[in-house]
Structure formats: structure tokens, C-alpha cells
Write an enzyme that holds these catalytic residues in place. Sequence first.
Site, mmCIF file in Angstrom:
data_model
loop_
_atom_site.group_PDB
_atom_site.id
_atom_site.type_symbol
_atom_site.label_atom_id
_atom_site.label_comp_id
_atom_site.label_asym_id
_atom_site.label_seq_id
_atom_site.Cartn_x
_atom_site.Cartn_y
_atom_site.Cartn_z
ATOM 1 N N SER A 99 33.728 -17.036 8.354
ATOM 2 C CA SER A 99 34.958 -17.748 8.005
ATOM 3 C C SER A 99 35.715 -18.138 9.259
ATOM 4 O O SER A 99 36.674 -18.890 9.196
ATOM 5 C CB SER A 99 35.845 -16.888 7.102
ATOM 6 O OG SER A 99 35.999 -15.607 7.631
ATOM 7 N N HIS A 117 30.136 -20.716 2.839
ATOM 8 C CA HIS A 117 31.385 -19.966 2.906
ATOM 9 C C HIS A 117 31.975 -19.747 1.512
ATOM 10 O O HIS A 117 32.478 -20.681 0.883
ATOM 11 C CB HIS A 117 32.381 -20.723 3.807
ATOM 12 C CG HIS A 117 33.648 -19.977 4.042
ATOM 13 N ND1 HIS A 117 34.877 -20.579 4.110
ATOM 14 C CD2 HIS A 117 33.886 -18.649 4.199
ATOM 15 C CE1 HIS A 117 35.803 -19.666 4.305
ATOM 16 N NE2 HIS A 117 35.221 -18.484 4.362
ATOM 17 N N GLU A 143 32.127 -23.599 0.470
ATOM 18 C CA GLU A 143 31.982 -24.626 1.497
ATOM 19 C C GLU A 143 30.580 -24.513 2.088
ATOM 20 O O GLU A 143 30.146 -23.410 2.449
ATOM 21 C CB GLU A 143 33.042 -24.437 2.593
ATOM 22 C CG GLU A 143 34.444 -24.740 2.082
ATOM 23 C CD GLU A 143 35.537 -24.432 3.106
ATOM 24 O OE1 GLU A 143 36.476 -25.225 3.225
ATOM 25 O OE2 GLU A 143 35.460 -23.375 3.766
ATOM 26 N N ASN A 162 40.290 -22.802 4.822
ATOM 27 C CA ASN A 162 41.015 -21.873 5.697
ATOM 28 C C ASN A 162 41.938 -22.620 6.656
ATOM 29 O O ASN A 162 43.011 -22.133 7.005
ATOM 30 C CB ASN A 162 40.044 -21.003 6.495
ATOM 31 C CG ASN A 162 39.571 -19.802 5.694
ATOM 32 O OD1 ASN A 162 40.106 -19.510 4.626
ATOM 33 N ND2 ASN A 162 38.567 -19.115 6.196
HETATM 34 N N1 CAA Z 1 35.970 -9.050 -8.348
HETATM 35 C C1 CAA Z 1 35.486 -9.567 -9.484
HETATM 36 N N2 CAA Z 1 36.268 -10.116 -10.447
HETATM 37 C C2 CAA Z 1 37.600 -10.091 -10.235
HETATM 38 C C3 CAA Z 1 38.184 -9.558 -9.075
HETATM 39 C C4 CAA Z 1 37.304 -9.023 -8.104
HETATM 40 N N3 CAA Z 1 37.770 -8.501 -6.955
HETATM 41 N N4 CAA Z 1 39.533 -9.712 -9.157
HETATM 42 C C5 CAA Z 1 39.787 -10.326 -10.331
HETATM 43 N N5 CAA Z 1 38.622 -10.559 -10.972
HETATM 44 C C6 CAA Z 1 38.438 -11.248 -12.235
HETATM 45 C C7 CAA Z 1 38.961 -10.438 -13.376
HETATM 46 O O1 CAA Z 1 37.977 -9.553 -13.856
HETATM 47 C C8 CAA Z 1 39.323 -11.522 -14.365
HETATM 48 O O2 CAA Z 1 38.129 -11.946 -15.026
HETATM 49 P P1 CAA Z 1 38.167 -12.399 -16.577
HETATM 50 O O3 CAA Z 1 39.174 -13.506 -16.665
HETATM 51 O O4 CAA Z 1 36.747 -12.871 -16.792
HETATM 52 O O5 CAA Z 1 38.530 -11.187 -17.331
HETATM 53 C C9 CAA Z 1 39.779 -12.682 -13.500
HETATM 54 O O6 CAA Z 1 39.225 -12.451 -12.213
HETATM 55 C C10 CAA Z 1 41.287 -12.771 -13.399
HETATM 56 O O7 CAA Z 1 41.736 -11.512 -12.921
HETATM 57 P P2 CAA Z 1 43.108 -10.829 -13.306
HETATM 58 O O8 CAA Z 1 43.531 -11.281 -14.676
HETATM 59 O O9 CAA Z 1 43.025 -9.370 -13.030
HETATM 60 O O10 CAA Z 1 44.093 -11.310 -12.195
HETATM 61 P P3 CAA Z 1 44.733 -12.718 -11.930
HETATM 62 O O11 CAA Z 1 44.771 -13.600 -13.102
HETATM 63 O O12 CAA Z 1 45.971 -12.363 -11.218
HETATM 64 O O13 CAA Z 1 43.715 -13.389 -10.893
HETATM 65 C C11 CAA Z 1 42.852 -13.796 -8.748
HETATM 66 C C12 CAA Z 1 43.285 -12.740 -9.740
HETATM 67 C C13 CAA Z 1 41.652 -14.548 -9.295
HETATM 68 C C14 CAA Z 1 42.460 -13.061 -7.473
HETATM 69 C C15 CAA Z 1 44.056 -14.819 -8.524
HETATM 70 O O14 CAA Z 1 45.210 -14.124 -8.206
HETATM 71 C C16 CAA Z 1 43.777 -15.831 -7.421
HETATM 72 O O15 CAA Z 1 43.152 -16.842 -7.623
HETATM 73 N N6 CAA Z 1 44.301 -15.525 -6.212
HETATM 74 C C17 CAA Z 1 44.058 -16.359 -5.010
HETATM 75 C C18 CAA Z 1 42.794 -15.900 -4.345
HETATM 76 C C19 CAA Z 1 42.463 -16.707 -3.119
HETATM 77 O O16 CAA Z 1 43.214 -17.536 -2.620
HETATM 78 N N7 CAA Z 1 41.260 -16.485 -2.577
HETATM 79 C C20 CAA Z 1 40.805 -17.147 -1.362
HETATM 80 C C21 CAA Z 1 41.245 -16.421 -0.148
HETATM 81 S S1 CAA Z 1 40.683 -17.205 1.334
HETATM 82 C C22 CAA Z 1 39.106 -16.662 1.519
HETATM 83 O O17 CAA Z 1 38.599 -15.836 0.827
HETATM 84 C C23 CAA Z 1 38.337 -17.312 2.606
HETATM 85 C C24 CAA Z 1 38.316 -16.622 3.873
HETATM 86 O O18 CAA Z 1 37.390 -16.886 4.649
HETATM 87 C C25 CAA Z 1 39.378 -15.746 4.339
#
Ligand code: CAA
Length: 352
Positions: free
Chosen positions: A119, A140, A152, A190
Site C-alpha cells: 500500500s 491492492h 486496485e 490511498n
Molecule cells: N472482517 C470480515 N467481515 C467484516 C469485518 C472484518 N474485519 N468487519 C465488518 N465485517 C462485515 C460484517 O460481518 C458485516 O457483514 P454482513 O453485512 O454480511 O453481516 C459487514 O461487514 C458490516 O459490518 P458491521 O455491520 O459490523 O459494521 P458497519 O456497518 O459499521 O461496517 C465497515 C463496517 C464495513 C468496516 C464500515 O465501517 C466501512 O466501510 N468503513 C470504512 C473502511 C475503509 O475505509 N476501509 C479502507 C481503508 S484504506 C485501506 O485499507 C488501504 C490501505 O492500504 C491502508
Amino acid sequence: MGFGKVGVVGLGTMGAGIAEVLARGGVETVGVEVNDTALERGRTGIEGSTARAVTRGKLTEEARDEILGRITFSTDFKALADCDLVIEAVPELISLKAKVFAQLDEVCRPDAVLATNTSSLSVTEIAAATSRPESIVGVHFFNPAPVMKLVEVIYSERSRPEYVEAVTALVRDLGKVPVTIGDRAGFVANRLLFGLLGPAAQLVESGVAKEDIDASLKDLGLPMGPLTLMDLIGLDTCLEVLEAVHADSGSPRHAPAGILRKLVGEGSVGRKSGGGFYTYERAGSGTVVAPVEGTASAEIAESLYGPYLEDAAEMVRSGYCTADDADAAMTLGCGFPVGPIAALRERGAWTD
Ligand code: CAA
């Protein structure tokens, strides 16, 4: 060109998630780690994640068993000898990645595609550290990998176009949405996301309450506030991404805040360690101890969101990606309710 058997090297947060995505997609998967402890942690992570899906009624026990049955685990790189594709997901140190790719060079078939889930490092630089740079492609994923739809796919100057196309097709087959782009610090998502997360950490340093910052961005419809999100990503990863993007952009907005360096130095790297900007009830948990309700401020929100929109406009104008790519990256990779170019259109600040 198809990928019937895929290896994943490194089963930390991202590697374990990627292995789960592959196995859920029906792909025979081999997970490799450096030692038995790390291997067990990876296996437990995948078992826990699929068990949660069963509890939530999203998977039957039978389907879960089939998924787990598709993954074999090993501490021996030789287990990757007959893989069509290997995805490296080890920590972001070029020396470590070079060592991993040297081992892959030795054991993998000459026609195997070798991918990196980096990343923050340059795919071109990683490719240069191998004896087969034309076989290296960036792939990615976003955290949590089983949930976020964006992947990506990054090509270097040397990547063979048919390998890039094959990886893009695999990503689609796994039910994800590929955005295929050239090699640039931070790629699309990112580069844009950290133009918002970096300044959010700087605001904490200047004394603004973290809960207020998070509440302000959530008020715009983002799924998480920026500091909660940094804790999810891992503050060590955030620091690495900011350093890489800052080295390329030179923008003060990408300069890592002192507080970020301090937390990482102390080992408080976010959810995975039990504490970062917030304190969690245990390592790996997303439940904050003694949570405080923040107050949303339109001024804070705009001070972070406005420059992020300008970055996206600049990225599209520069020709690095299309408007659709920028919007897909932020909605499917980071859960934003609307992509940046669509948001600019809504504001009357973008004409196609
Ligand atoms: N592993 C697997 N499944 C997960 C999980 C995990 N760690 N966390 C949540 N889930 C699943 C849940 O099981 C749930 O599934 P179902 O709908 O099938 O039951 C679903 O995701 C939604 O979870 P929740 O209802 O518990 O929670 P939420 O609605 O608040 O969503 C989230 C959680 C999907 C993380 C949401 O908050 C979100 O989209 N957040 C932003 C995440 C983001 O920006 N990610 C990118 C970061 S940058 C990156 O990763 C790149 C890098 O190089 C740094």
C-alpha cells in the site's frame, strides 16, 4: 490465462483477509507464514471471520467447511511451487519484500504471476528487486478485505500486459471491482484518503477533540470518522502510507503528525494492538472503552473534505485515472457514500 491455485505470503490482517476472499471465490489457496505462531494466528483469523459469518446467518456451516477446506497452510515456500499466482502481503519493508520475492523466484514456476499487496511501496521498485520484473503486478485490497469491494490492480513499466489483464479478470471473478492504474505513490484511493486522514491527525495534534473530528466527518455520511478509520487500518500502516505519499507530493497535508509517530513508537498501532487514537476493550476489538459522544462541526468537516475533493479533481485532470475510477475507489474502497467527482458535480464545481 486462469488462476486455479493461488498462494498468499503473509497472513496478517490483510493476507488472512485476501486468503479468505480467494477461498470464498472457489480458488484453491495456499497460505504461507514465516513460523508456526504466525501461521496459527492467520488460520485463527480466517476461522474466526468465517465463524462470524455463520453466526450472522451469512454462511452455512457446510459452505464454511468448504471454504476452509480450500485453504492449506504451510511455513515452507516450496508449498507455492505449483501456484499460478502468488500474492505477497508481508510488512512494508523493501528489504523484507525483496527477500520474499527472491524466495518466490526460486520456488515458483517461470510462468507464475507474482503480485504484491503493497500500500505504500512502489511496485516498480519491488519488481526491480526480482529477477523477473515482467511477472510483477500490484494487487491492492482494502481493509477489511472480505467486505470492501475495491481492488486496485497496478502495473509497472515492466509488467506483462496479459498478466495485468489476467489479475484484473480474477479480481472481477472474486466479486470485487478492479480499478487498473499505473504505479504512483498511494495509487488512487490511498492518495485521496490520506489527504484527509493526515490532516485529521494534524488537527488532533493542534488540540481539536478526536471525537469532534470523527463526528464531523460521519455527519457527511462517511462510514467511520478518520481517526477511527486510522485505528482500523493500523497506525503503523498509516504512517508508512503518509511517508510514501508525502515523499512524492511534498504537500504539508501529507506530513505525518507527531502524534502518529509517537503512538506508533509506543506500539499503540490501533485496533490490532488494543489502542491507538482510541482505547479498545482488547486487541483486535472495535469496541471503544468509555466512548465519548463528539460534536459535529461543519467547519471541521469542510476543512478536511474540501481539499480532498480538490485532490481528486487534480488527479483526474492530470490523467492518472478517470472520474469513474476516482469515484469507484472512494465508494467501494473506503465506503464513502458518494465519490469525489460526483460530489464536485453536486456542488456545481465539475463539468465533464
Ligand atoms: N472482517 C470480515 N467481515 C467484516 C469485518 C472484518 N474485519 N468487519 C465488518 N465485517 C462485515 C460484517 O460481518 C458485516 O457483514 P454482513 O453485512 O454480511 O453481516 C459487514 O461487514 C458490516 O459490518 P458491521 O455491520 O459490523 O459494521 P458497519 O456497518 O459499521 O461496517 C465497515 C463496517 C464495513 C468496516 C464500515 O465501517 C466501512 O466501510 N468503513 C470504512 C473502511 C475503509 O475505509 N476501509 C479502507 C481503508 S484504506 C485501506 O485499507 C488501504 C490501505 O492500504 C491502508
